[in-house]
Design a protein around this motif. Structure first.
Motif, PDB file in Angstrom:
ATOM      1  N   GLY A   1      31.152  13.497 -38.727  1.00  0.00           N
ATOM      2  CA  GLY A   1      31.681  12.437 -39.587  1.00  0.00           C
ATOM      3  C   GLY A   1      31.768  11.078 -38.930  1.00  0.00           C
ATOM      4  N   ASN A   2      30.951  10.823 -37.905  1.00  0.00           N
ATOM      5  CA  ASN A   2      31.006   9.509 -37.259  1.00  0.00           C
ATOM      6  C   ASN A   2      30.257   8.453 -38.075  1.00  0.00           C
ATOM      7  OD1 ASN A   2      28.571  11.067 -35.928  1.00  0.00           O
ATOM      8  ND2 ASN A   2      28.092   8.891 -35.700  1.00  0.00           N
ATOM      9  N   GLU A   3      30.590   7.209 -37.850  1.00  0.00           N
ATOM     10  CA  GLU A   3      29.970   6.100 -38.570  1.00  0.00           C
ATOM     11  C   GLU A   3      28.555   5.872 -38.051  1.00  0.00           C
ATOM     12  OE1 GLU A   3      32.791   3.241 -37.383  1.00  0.00           O
ATOM     13  OE2 GLU A   3      34.154   3.568 -39.071  1.00  0.00           O
ATOM     14  N   VAL A   4      27.669   5.495 -38.973  1.00  0.00           N
ATOM     15  CA  VAL A   4      26.271   5.213 -38.637  1.00  0.00           C
ATOM     16  C   VAL A   4      25.914   3.835 -39.188  1.00  0.00           C
ATOM     17  CG1 VAL A   4      23.868   5.936 -38.910  1.00  0.00           C
ATOM     18  CG2 VAL A   4      25.671   7.668 -38.721  1.00  0.00           C
ATOM     19  N   ARG A   5      25.363   2.991 -38.332  1.00  0.00           N
ATOM     20  CA  ARG A   5      24.920   1.665 -38.779  1.00  0.00           C
ATOM     21  C   ARG A   5      23.615   1.803 -39.570  1.00  0.00           C
ATOM     22  NH1 ARG A   5      26.340   0.883 -33.388  1.00  0.00           N
ATOM     23  NH2 ARG A   5      24.145   0.899 -32.727  1.00  0.00           N
ATOM     24  N   VAL A   6      23.510   1.068 -40.664  1.00  0.00           N
ATOM     25  CA  VAL A   6      22.314   1.123 -41.506  1.00  0.00           C
ATOM     26  C   VAL A   6      21.663  -0.254 -41.535  1.00  0.00           C
ATOM     27  CG1 VAL A   6      21.447   1.391 -43.861  1.00  0.00           C
ATOM     28  CG2 VAL A   6      23.081   3.047 -42.930  1.00  0.00           C
TER      29      VAL A   6
ATOM     30  N   ALA B   1      24.031  10.373 -34.121  1.00  0.00           N
ATOM     31  CA  ALA B   1      23.315   9.195 -34.596  1.00  0.00           C
ATOM     32  C   ALA B   1      24.229   7.979 -34.552  1.00  0.00           C
ATOM     33  CB  ALA B   1      22.811   9.421 -36.018  1.00  0.00           C
ATOM     34  N   VAL B   2      23.684   6.857 -34.119  1.00  0.00           N
ATOM     35  CA  VAL B   2      24.450   5.610 -34.099  1.00  0.00           C
ATOM     36  C   VAL B   2      23.907   4.592 -35.092  1.00  0.00           C
ATOM     37  CG1 VAL B   2      25.244   5.901 -31.730  1.00  0.00           C
ATOM     38  CG2 VAL B   2      23.093   4.710 -32.159  1.00  0.00           C
ATOM     39  N   SER B   3      22.588   4.658 -35.396  1.00  0.00           N
ATOM     40  CA  SER B   3      22.019   3.699 -36.347  1.00  0.00           C
ATOM     41  C   SER B   3      20.705   4.238 -36.892  1.00  0.00           C
ATOM     42  CB  SER B   3      21.780   2.332 -35.687  1.00  0.00           C
ATOM     43  OG  SER B   3      20.856   2.446 -34.620  1.00  0.00           O
TER      44      SER B   3
ATOM     45  N   LEU C   1      28.324  -0.150 -42.054  1.00  0.00           N
ATOM     46  CA  LEU C   1      28.585   1.218 -41.618  1.00  0.00           C
ATOM     47  C   LEU C   1      28.560   2.197 -42.791  1.00  0.00           C
ATOM     48  CD1 LEU C   1      31.523   0.560 -39.118  1.00  0.00           C
ATOM     49  CD2 LEU C   1      29.076   0.725 -38.619  1.00  0.00           C
ATOM     50  N   TYR C   2      27.923   3.317 -42.560  1.00  0.00           N
ATOM     51  CA  TYR C   2      27.831   4.400 -43.536  1.00  0.00           C
ATOM     52  C   TYR C   2      28.298   5.698 -42.874  1.00  0.00           C
ATOM     53  CZ  TYR C   2      24.881   1.690 -46.810  1.00  0.00           C
ATOM     54  OH  TYR C   2      24.395   0.769 -47.698  1.00  0.00           O
ATOM     55  N   LYS C   3      28.575   6.701 -43.709  1.00  0.00           N
ATOM     56  CA  LYS C   3      28.815   8.058 -43.221  1.00  0.00           C
ATOM     57  C   LYS C   3      27.893   9.019 -43.963  1.00  0.00           C
ATOM     58  CE  LYS C   3      33.495   7.951 -41.337  1.00  0.00           C
ATOM     59  NZ  LYS C   3      34.832   8.615 -41.314  1.00  0.00           N
ATOM     60  N   ILE C   4      27.452  10.052 -43.237  1.00  0.00           N
ATOM     61  CA  ILE C   4      26.565  11.044 -43.836  1.00  0.00           C
ATOM     62  C   ILE C   4      27.406  12.033 -44.620  1.00  0.00           C
ATOM     63  CG2 ILE C   4      24.801  12.786 -43.370  1.00  0.00           C
ATOM     64  CD1 ILE C   4      24.260  11.330 -40.731  1.00  0.00           C
ATOM     65  N   GLN C   5      27.194  12.071 -45.906  1.00  0.00           N
ATOM     66  CA  GLN C   5      28.006  12.922 -46.771  1.00  0.00           C
ATOM     67  C   GLN C   5      27.365  14.280 -47.023  1.00  0.00           C
ATOM     68  OE1 GLN C   5      28.860  12.282 -51.269  1.00  0.00           O
ATOM     69  NE2 GLN C   5      30.469  11.151 -50.206  1.00  0.00           N
TER      70      GLN C   5
ATOM     71  N   LEU D   1      30.733  -0.598 -35.084  1.00  0.00           N
ATOM     72  CA  LEU D   1      30.372  -2.008 -35.075  1.00  0.00           C
ATOM     73  C   LEU D   1      29.867  -2.448 -33.711  1.00  0.00           C
ATOM     74  CD1 LEU D   1      33.398  -3.439 -37.124  1.00  0.00           C
ATOM     75  CD2 LEU D   1      31.075  -3.003 -37.956  1.00  0.00           C
ATOM     76  N   VAL D   2      28.961  -3.425 -33.722  1.00  0.00           N
ATOM     77  CA  VAL D   2      28.419  -4.014 -32.499  1.00  0.00           C
ATOM     78  C   VAL D   2      29.016  -5.410 -32.349  1.00  0.00           C
ATOM     79  CG1 VAL D   2      26.341  -4.805 -31.332  1.00  0.00           C
ATOM     80  CG2 VAL D   2      26.289  -2.698 -32.678  1.00  0.00           C
ATOM     81  N   PRO D   3      29.693  -5.693 -31.238  1.00  0.00           N
ATOM     82  CA  PRO D   3      30.319  -7.012 -31.069  1.00  0.00           C
ATOM     83  C   PRO D   3      29.327  -8.151 -31.242  1.00  0.00           C
ATOM     84  CG  PRO D   3      31.058  -5.510 -29.338  1.00  0.00           C
ATOM     85  CD  PRO D   3      29.959  -4.803 -30.086  1.00  0.00           C
ATOM     86  N   GLY D   4      29.694  -9.129 -32.047  1.00  0.00           N
ATOM     87  CA  GLY D   4      28.864 -10.311 -32.231  1.00  0.00           C
ATOM     88  C   GLY D   4      27.832 -10.199 -33.332  1.00  0.00           C
ATOM     89  N   VAL D   5      27.594  -9.007 -33.848  1.00  0.00           N
ATOM     90  CA  VAL D   5      26.646  -8.814 -34.941  1.00  0.00           C
ATOM     91  C   VAL D   5      27.444  -8.646 -36.227  1.00  0.00           C
ATOM     92  CG1 VAL D   5      24.760  -7.435 -35.875  1.00  0.00           C
ATOM     93  CG2 VAL D   5      24.983  -7.728 -33.401  1.00  0.00           C
ATOM     94  N   GLU D   6      27.149  -9.457 -37.231  1.00  0.00           N
ATOM     95  CA  GLU D   6      27.906  -9.421 -38.472  1.00  0.00           C
ATOM     96  C   GLU D   6      27.101  -8.767 -39.582  1.00  0.00           C
ATOM     97  OE1 GLU D   6      29.128 -13.375 -39.392  1.00  0.00           O
ATOM     98  OE2 GLU D   6      30.502 -13.533 -37.672  1.00  0.00           O
TER      99      GLU D   6
END
Length: 707
Positions: free
Chosen positions: A358-363, A306-308, A383-387, A262-267
């Motif tokens: 298995g890290n979270e990726v913003r989509v 990957a982060v996003s 947030l998504y994860k690459i399966q 998550l990015v602080p302040g972004v919903e």
């Protein structure tokens, strides 16, 4: 576990060996390359190579060295503009006074390019001549634009902009509009509290909101200047890029350090209309590339994660349902060389590593803008994860990577809201709780449905729907006006247009019908003008353009929201009803029937609008409108101490009577199905025994009451 999605998705296990078809390059093999000097013999470098040169982002630049984007502001434009431009009355007057430009470090120094920061640079693999943004609102091509991460560490061979000159009949008038000076004026008008918020080490909801607000105001103002100087082929080209460049230059951004999760302040559910907005708030750094990543050390090796990602239709992505995305890797497409196999490097390598870690990726999903079909709306879907990942043949016949991303459970809906609206529009699914398909009974061009999926109430108290203002006793105009003679419609470059003069030398609306700046009063063309109804200076006269619904809220009675996304600065509706006098206001107020009265004399603290603007707009005379018996959708907009809608007085040119209206505009981008609210303000001074109403807006800035 192997996942299968049919013949056209994941191949059978073992059908592809990714290590055989891909060229893997570790990050550590990327080394800086310095050009050789023009005279190697004169170099003090024993190897004969060029010495390392450290240059300030603002220059001066040695011969043969181009400024890094976004620091492509010309040295000429950095000079201080100390005098206002004096122009004759019959000529255009700049809307904003020219003032001293803000120095580069006057706000905050941009962060360095350390590991994990947005400052890291990666060279683009895409064609050098291409559309820089895929937002669709500005399809201007810029040569050799090498930036891929949107951070100001690339190169552009774009020539510095010259000062704008406004061409007029009988000669040219030098407007000397310096975009940096305009930006300085905007920044100087900010409340110091905003600077304190933006200087926080970590982002916040306020810092994100203020960053986007400043960007929007600056982008629209620069666009207004460009529009007025289009005849001279000068001005700020691509105001979205120019505004972002200035903000990056001055460090006006938030969440500059890259992060996983998550990015602080972004919903989740927030929407954006330009890729630069994603960069400025730290959601997705690259201005072009669809994959953002950081370096992560494991044991003694560094690997990318990957982060996003941005899925916007540039590749053959596929959405199986609202929680699953089949994402195509990057590369393999080049306009000059044609298609080729994708390679396991940079973003593709980062996605592959993230699949194992298995890290979270913003989509972020790029969707078609219903109001502007050539543009896109970017929706942060969480947030998504690459399966799973595999390689398959694309339509081009070449190998591409495919990644299956699955949305993490328990997150608020975002993309699925858009899918639901699409289904309602296409009639493939029905809107639950509809009482009336069109509350306006055909009065509006676009139907407004009445919905209650909360309780059994069948609708609001009876009223007659009217879409215009009813003024039974119009007053004489403050000044007579013959209107404009722009038969084909007002043009931004027509500096003889009296309507443009009244708006400070510029048309108040952009070509996309967005409010260009926050003037106290907007002067539109009216009955006295010869321009057609399609004139771009008649925006508030065209009626509703959004698919709105009046709906039952959980605790605030009836409210108003839109099926469509609404861009910041967009006209939503006017306040229709009967114009009444102050005596009638007192009478209705005494009977506690003032819930539907608009009072232009109220006091507002519009921090959400523009921090320096704390007073009500100055209008020629007080205006009171009662929508209790007759009104339109505006009567259903509830109060909020953190509103997303503001009102502005609009005067339509009319030589016979005062033609004053109240129009509502979006303060910021508003996602579909979000309640539309504005600040009702307060009546000062408060009278003894005056009834205060409890505020239920739920904002963290809630005052607790309104009256």
């Amino acid at each position: 576990m192997e996942h299968h999605f049919g013949q056209d998705t994941a191949p059978a296990s073992g059908s592809f060996d990714k290590t055989r078809v891909l060229n893997v390059k570790p990050l550590r093999t990327l080394v800086p390359v310095f050009p050789s000097p023009s005279n190697p013999a004169s170099s003090s470098n024993p190897q004969g190579g060029a010495p390392f040169v450290c240059v300030s982002p603002s220059g001066p630049f040695p011969s043969g060295v181009a400024p890094f984007y976004p620091f492509f502001i010309s040295p000429e434009s950095q000079r201080l503009s100390e005098q206002n431009v004096q122009t004759p009355t019959a000529q255009r007057v700049p809307a904003a006074p020219i003032s001293t430009a803000v120095p580069i470090n006057s706000f905050r120094t941009p962060t360095g390019a350390a590991n994990g920061d947005v400052g890291s640079s990666r060279k683009s693999t895409r064609s050098r001549r291409q559309v820089i943004e895929d937002d669709g609102y500005s399809n201007v091509e810029i040569d050799e634009f090498d930036v891929e991460d949107g951070t100001g560490t690339g190169r552009s061979k774009r020539k510095p902009q010259k000062k704008a000159k406004a061409q007029q009949s009988g000669g040219s008038v030098s407007a000397d509009v310096d975009p940096d000076a305009v930006a300085a004026d905007i920044l100087k008008s900010l409340n110091p509290m905003v600077f304190d918020v933006l200087n926080q080490p970590e982002g916040s909801r306020d810092s994100v909101a203020y960053t986007l607000m400043i960007y929007e105001v600056m982008r629209r103002k620069l666009g207004q200047i460009e529009d007025s100087n289009r005849a001279a082929n000068s001005g700020a080209k691509r105001p979205d890029l120019k505004a972002g460049a200035i903000m990056m230059n001055k460090g006006i951004r938030t969440n500059s350090k890259k992060r996983i999760g998550l990015v602080p302040g972004v919903e989740i559910g927030d929407i954006f209309y330009f890729r630069f907005e994603l960069c400025l708030v730290g959601l997705h750094a690259p201005s072009m590339a669809g994959i953002d990543y950081i370096g992560s050390k494991t044991s003694q090796e560094e690997e990318p994660l990957a982060v996003s990602i941005v899925s916007s239709g540039g590749y053959e992505d596929n959405v199986e349902d609202g929680d699953v995305l089949i994402y195509s890797g990057q590369g393999g497409v080049n306009r000059d060389k044609g298609a080729s196999d994708q390679k396991l490097e940079r973003g593709n390598l980062a996605l592959e590593k993230s699949a194992h870690r298995g890290n979270e990726v913003r989509v972020i999903r790029g969707l078609r803008d219903v109001q502007h079909p050539t543009g896109k709306v970017y929706v942060y879907d969480g947030l998504y994860k690459i399966q799973d990942s595999w390689v398959e043949k694309a339509k081009s016949g070449f190998n591409v990577f495919k990644y299956k991303l699955v949305r993490l459970p328990g997150q608020p809906q975002a993309y699925m809201i858009w899918k639901s609206v699409q289904q309602w529009t296409e009639k493939s699914a029905s809107r639950t709780g509809i009482i009336l398909p069109d509350l306006t009974s055909g009065a509006e061009k676009v139907p407004v449905c009445l919905v209650n999926d909360v309780d059994t109430e069948k609708g609001p108290a009876h009223f007659t729907y009217i879409k215009d203002l009813k003024n039974l006793r119009p007053a004489a105009p403050v000044e007579s006006s013959t209107g404009c003679s722009c038969v084909g419609g007002c043009q931004a470059t027509n500096f003889d247009c009296p309507c443009i003069h009244k708006n400070g030398g510029y048309l108040p609306y952009s070509a996309a019908s967005l409010l260009a700046d926050l003037k106290s009063v907007i002067y539109e063309c009216g009955p006295s003008c010869q321009c057609p109804p399609s004139c771009r200076n008649r925006v508030s006269q065209g009626g509703l353009k959004f698919r709105l619904e009046v709906y039952k809220t959980k605790n605030k009675g009836w409210g108003l929201r839109s099926w469509d996304a609404i861009r910041a600065g967009t006209f939503i509706c006017e306040y229709a009803g009967e114009v009444i006098n102050n005596a009638r206001v007192e009478e209705l107020g005494g009977d506690n029937e003032d819930d539907y009265i608009f009072d232009s004399t109220r006091i507002y603290q519009q921090l959400e609008v523009f921090p320096g603007d704390t007073e009500a707009p100055k209008i020629p005379s007080p205006l009171y409108i009662s929508a209790r018996a007759e009104g339109n959708v505006a009567r259903f907009m509830n109060h909020s101490c953190s509103p997303n809608v503001l009102w502005r007085p609009v005067i339509r040119e009319n030589k016979n009577e005062s033609d004053l209206h109240i129009a509502f505009y979006a303060i910021r981008h508003i996602p579909p199905m979000m309640e539309l609210t504005y600040d009702y303000g307060v009546v000062l001074p408060l009278k003894v025994g005056q009834r205060k109403k409890k505020c239920l807006c739920g904002s963290v800035k809630c005052r607790g009451y309104f009256c």
